[in-house]
Design a protein around this motif. Structure first.
Motif, PDB file in Angstrom:
ATOM      1  N   VAL A 188      -6.969  -0.145   3.379  1.00 21.26           N
ATOM      2  CA  VAL A 188      -7.139   0.670   2.172  1.00 21.26           C
ATOM      3  C   VAL A 188      -8.310   0.174   1.341  1.00 21.26           C
ATOM      4  CG1 VAL A 188      -4.691   1.230   2.084  1.00 21.26           C
ATOM      5  CG2 VAL A 188      -5.544  -0.763   0.832  1.00 21.26           C
ATOM      6  N   ARG A 189      -8.746   1.010   0.425  1.00 26.54           N
ATOM      7  CA  ARG A 189      -9.760   0.612  -0.535  1.00 26.54           C
ATOM      8  C   ARG A 189      -9.065  -0.009  -1.750  1.00 26.54           C
ATOM      9  NH1 ARG A 189     -13.684   5.982  -0.687  1.00 26.54           N
ATOM     10  NH2 ARG A 189     -14.252   5.992   1.546  1.00 26.54           N
ATOM     11  N   PRO A 190      -9.666  -1.024  -2.342  1.00 21.86           N
ATOM     12  CA  PRO A 190      -9.052  -1.595  -3.549  1.00 21.86           C
ATOM     13  C   PRO A 190      -9.120  -0.603  -4.698  1.00 21.86           C
ATOM     14  CG  PRO A 190     -11.220  -2.543  -3.186  1.00 21.86           C
ATOM     15  CD  PRO A 190     -10.910  -1.708  -1.966  1.00 21.86           C
ATOM     16  N   ALA A 191      -8.139  -0.667  -5.593  1.00 25.20           N
ATOM     17  CA  ALA A 191      -8.083   0.258  -6.726  1.00 25.20           C
ATOM     18  C   ALA A 191      -8.095  -0.510  -8.040  1.00 25.20           C
ATOM     19  CB  ALA A 191      -6.827   1.128  -6.631  1.00 25.20           C
ATOM     20  N   PHE A 192      -8.648   0.120  -9.067  1.00 22.16           N
ATOM     21  CA  PHE A 192      -8.706  -0.493 -10.390  1.00 22.16           C
ATOM     22  C   PHE A 192      -7.454  -0.211 -11.219  1.00 22.16           C
ATOM     23  CE2 PHE A 192     -13.195  -0.660  -9.345  1.00 22.16           C
ATOM     24  CZ  PHE A 192     -13.595  -1.861  -9.915  1.00 22.16           C
ATOM     25  N   SER A 193      -6.591   0.650 -10.709  1.00 22.97           N
ATOM     26  CA  SER A 193      -5.357   0.956 -11.427  1.00 22.97           C
ATOM     27  C   SER A 193      -4.309   1.410 -10.428  1.00 22.97           C
ATOM     28  CB  SER A 193      -5.590   2.054 -12.470  1.00 22.97           C
ATOM     29  OG  SER A 193      -5.917   3.283 -11.831  1.00 22.97           O
ATOM     30  N   HIS A 194      -3.086   1.510 -10.895  1.00 17.23           N
ATOM     31  CA  HIS A 194      -2.013   2.025 -10.048  1.00 17.23           C
ATOM     32  C   HIS A 194      -1.177   2.979 -10.882  1.00 17.23           C
ATOM     33  CE1 HIS A 194       1.028  -0.460 -12.028  1.00 17.23           C
ATOM     34  NE2 HIS A 194       0.260  -1.512 -11.847  1.00 17.23           N
ATOM     35  N   PHE A 210      -3.106   0.197  -1.757  1.00 13.72           N
ATOM     36  CA  PHE A 210      -2.043   0.506  -0.809  1.00 13.72           C
ATOM     37  C   PHE A 210      -0.902   1.246  -1.509  1.00 13.72           C
ATOM     38  CE2 PHE A 210       1.999  -0.595   1.210  1.00 13.72           C
ATOM     39  CZ  PHE A 210       1.770  -0.098   2.479  1.00 13.72           C
ATOM     40  N   TRP A 211      -0.583   0.829  -2.728  1.00 12.97           N
ATOM     41  CA  TRP A 211       0.455   1.495  -3.518  1.00 12.97           C
ATOM     42  C   TRP A 211       0.144   2.989  -3.634  1.00 12.97           C
ATOM     43  CZ3 TRP A 211       2.469  -0.976  -8.697  1.00 12.97           C
ATOM     44  CH2 TRP A 211       3.336  -0.088  -9.354  1.00 12.97           C
ATOM     45  N   ARG A 212      -1.088   3.328  -3.981  1.00 11.24           N
ATOM     46  CA  ARG A 212      -1.487   4.726  -4.131  1.00 11.24           C
ATOM     47  C   ARG A 212      -1.337   5.496  -2.818  1.00 11.24           C
ATOM     48  NH1 ARG A 212      -4.204   6.502  -8.468  1.00 11.24           N
ATOM     49  NH2 ARG A 212      -4.723   5.013 -10.128  1.00 11.24           N
ATOM     50  N   LEU A 213      -1.793   4.884  -1.726  1.00  8.89           N
ATOM     51  CA  LEU A 213      -1.689   5.544  -0.425  1.00  8.89           C
ATOM     52  C   LEU A 213      -0.236   5.748  -0.042  1.00  8.89           C
ATOM     53  CD1 LEU A 213      -2.922   6.591   2.229  1.00  8.89           C
ATOM     54  CD2 LEU A 213      -2.828   4.237   3.082  1.00  8.89           C
ATOM     55  N   TRP A 214       0.582   4.728  -0.261  1.00  9.19           N
ATOM     56  CA  TRP A 214       1.994   4.825   0.119  1.00  9.19           C
ATOM     57  C   TRP A 214       2.679   5.972  -0.620  1.00  9.19           C
ATOM     58  CZ3 TRP A 214       4.625   2.579   3.994  1.00  9.19           C
ATOM     59  CH2 TRP A 214       6.004   2.752   4.008  1.00  9.19           C
ATOM     60  N   ASP A 215       2.460   6.063  -1.915  1.00  8.04           N
ATOM     61  CA  ASP A 215       3.086   7.142  -2.679  1.00  8.04           C
ATOM     62  C   ASP A 215       2.588   8.515  -2.247  1.00  8.04           C
ATOM     63  OD1 ASP A 215       4.857   5.667  -4.131  1.00  8.04           O
ATOM     64  OD2 ASP A 215       3.707   5.666  -5.995  1.00  8.04           O
ATOM     65  N   LYS A 216       1.310   8.597  -1.879  1.00  7.42           N
ATOM     66  CA  LYS A 216       0.763   9.864  -1.400  1.00  7.42           C
ATOM     67  C   LYS A 216       1.474  10.321  -0.132  1.00  7.42           C
ATOM     68  CE  LYS A 216      -3.612  11.985   0.035  1.00  7.42           C
ATOM     69  NZ  LYS A 216      -5.078  11.741   0.247  1.00  7.42           N
TER      70      LYS A 216
END
Length: 246
Positions: A188-194, A210-216
């Motif tokens: 995954v790409r790193p994110a500045f927020s979740h 990864f959190w963002r991808l998982w929820d998607k």
């Protein structure tokens, strides 16, 4: 290893275009997915090397083990190997694979003529193919009912796959147990927020990406990050199709 004699299991995994590109670049070497049936409360104990049991006595067996093969299902399209415009074989472009070469015959004058057969598979994740109809037209002039189209990953047959991974490790963990280095290995790409944070921070985190991808992928099924489901975490190394079938 021979799939039949050594009982190597082949396990399909559906990946998004972003994750396919991460596998191709070598950035994705781990994949996680939730258990179809979640354990009751907690996993009580390990019953064997690849078997777990929850507090209600439900048994959970790892879907794959080290040495098994993961093959990737991805968005794809089936193309002809011979151009309807020129009658000649089409060069294989990036993100494409020749599955069945076209056949030919010699006409009465001794010239080679190509049959309109053969199969080329284009992979949406990194293909730049431009679809055309049976007359060789593309764009607004094309017959839209006579053109290839992208097909969803779930419908990809194994013989069209191009990515294969030899399983090197399997863990049964909660999705939130993932650490920063493990999240990076997910590609995954790193994110500045979740989703649970207002605003952004000065440093991005792979875990948040990864959190963002998982929820998607799983929130709509009730298996999002906040639910903290049990997941299979499977590490792998990319291998060729020949090695997978050996």
């Amino acid at each position: 290893m021979n799939q039949n004699s050594n009982k190597v299991k082949w396990y399909p995994r559906l990946l998004t275009g972003e994750m396919v590109r991460a596998v191709l670049s070598g950035h994705k070497t781990v994949t996680r997915w939730p258990l179809r049936k979640q354990p009751v409360e907690d996993v009580a104990k390990r019953k064997g090397e690849w078997v777990w049991e929850d507090v209600d006595g439900n048994i959970f067996r790892a879907p794959v083990r080290p040495g098994d093969v993961i093959w990737v299902r991805e968005a794809w399209a089936e193309l002809t190997a011979v151009s309807p415009a020129t009658g000649e074989p089409i060069p294989i472009g990036p993100g494409e694979q020749l599955i069945e070469p076209p056949t030919f015959y010699m006409d009465r004058k001794g010239y080679k003529r190509w049959n309109y057969d053969g199969t080329v598979i284009a992979y949406r994740a990194n293909s730049d193919v431009m679809f055309c109809d049976g007359d060789g037209f593309s764009g607004e002039m094309a017959d839209k009912d006579d053109m290839p189209h992208w097909r969803p990953s779930i419908h990809m047959p194994k013989e069209y796959a191009r990515l294969f991974g030899r399983v090197t490790g399997v863990k049964l963990v909660h999705v939130q147990d993932i650490n920063e280095s493990e999240a990076q290995a997910e590609g995954v790409r790193p994110a500045f927020s979740h989703p649970g944070l207002d605003g952004v921070v000065s440093q991005p985190f792979y875990r948040w990406g990864f959190w963002r991808l998982w929820d998607k992928l799983y929130a709509a099924r009730g298996l999002g990050w906040d639910a903290n489901p049990w997941v299979w975490a499977v590490s792998f190394r990319l291998i060729s199709k020949a090695e997978a079938e050996a």
